[in-house]
Design an enzyme around this catalytic site. Structure first.
Site, PDB file in Angstrom:
ATOM      1  N   THR A  77       0.843  -1.229  -0.101  1.00  8.59           N
ATOM      2  CA  THR A  77      -0.045   0.065  -0.040  1.00  8.59           C
ATOM      3  C   THR A  77       0.965   1.258   0.104  1.00  8.59           C
ATOM      4  O   THR A  77       2.024   1.334   0.687  1.00  8.59           O
ATOM      5  CB  THR A  77      -1.102   0.202   1.061  1.00  8.59           C
ATOM      6  OG1 THR A  77      -1.612   1.326   1.080  1.00  8.59           O
ATOM      7  CG2 THR A  77      -0.059   0.119   2.533  1.00  8.59           C
ATOM      8  N   SER A  78       0.545   2.387  -0.877  1.00  6.16           N
ATOM      9  CA  SER A  78       1.643   3.175  -1.160  1.00  6.16           C
ATOM     10  C   SER A  78       1.755   4.292   0.091  1.00  6.16           C
ATOM     11  O   SER A  78       0.862   4.346   1.094  1.00  6.16           O
ATOM     12  CB  SER A  78       1.081   4.220  -2.135  1.00  6.16           C
ATOM     13  OG  SER A  78       1.078   3.157  -3.178  1.00  6.16           O
TER      14      SER A  78
END
Length: 211
Positions: free
Chosen positions: A62-63
């Site tokens: 997840t960024s």
């Protein structure tokens, strides 16, 4: 209880650190409302509001929160979008943010186990305007088109003509685009033209097909 207090304080500190770097108040408000810790494995809870990418399994991440906020700000351009498409839903954190910022959100995830788990999580958390699709992100989702915005959560050297074709006339495609080994967040218009290149980023490669 102490962990909960720490997480809440960390969320506030993160949003405070983004204020000024992110100018869209609606994006910042959404990030205050969506609990990132609910989209992570328990072992990562204390890192939920570190401004870093985090693993979510299946060799995916997840960024970084700043990068997510920046992509949403670039896509929305200060407007509330009716219909948006997310390519690479991952754990659903960005999908949840989009749910608060847009009327309808279509999310494509190529890994079935991830798509199924994320879809269930979003429904359980009440994000009822999100449609989760197990599919090939390179082809987008024609049935939901046209889209006011498309956000691609993986890097590529190519601008997908299929995705561009699914934009509304004033729509924007935001993606990490590779040019001369330089990966930057890039805004593309409905004619397939690059209109802006911004921060350098690192993402997993955009992969076709389904898994």
């Amino acid at each position: 209880m102490a962990v909960g207090v720490d997480i809440s304080a960390n969320r506030s500190r993160l949003i405070d650190s983004l204020t000024g770097r992110i100018c869209d108040s609606a994006v910042l408000k959404a990030m205050r409302c969506v609990p990132r810790e609910n989209f992570l494995n328990e072992s990562l809870l204390l890192h939920a509001y570190d401004d870093n990418a985090l693993p979510i399994g299946f060799s995916q991440t997840t960024s970084q929160p700043f990068v997510i906020a920046r992509m949403l700000e670039m896509m929305l351009s200060g407007k509330k979008s009716a219909n948006v498409l997310e390519i690479g839903a991952g754990n659903g954190y960005q999908s949840a943010l989009l749910s608060l910022l847009c009327e309808r959100v279509f999310c494509v995830e190529r890994i079935r186990a991830l798509a199924d788990a994320t879809g269930r999580r979003l429904v359980a958390m009440g994000y009822n305007n999100v449609v989760m699709i197990h599919g090939d992100g390179l082809g987008g989702d024609v049935q939901g088109a046209p889209y006011d915005g498309i956000v691609v959560c993986a890097e590529s050297a190519d601008i997908s003509s299929s995705l561009v074709a699914q934009l509304s006339p004033n729509g924007r495609l935001v993606m990490p685009l590779i040019e001369s080994n330089d990966v930057r967040l890039t805004v593309i218009n409905a004619c397939g033209k690059i209109i802006r290149r911004c921060e350098r980023v690192n993402f997993v490669p955009l992969t076709g097909g389904k898994a």
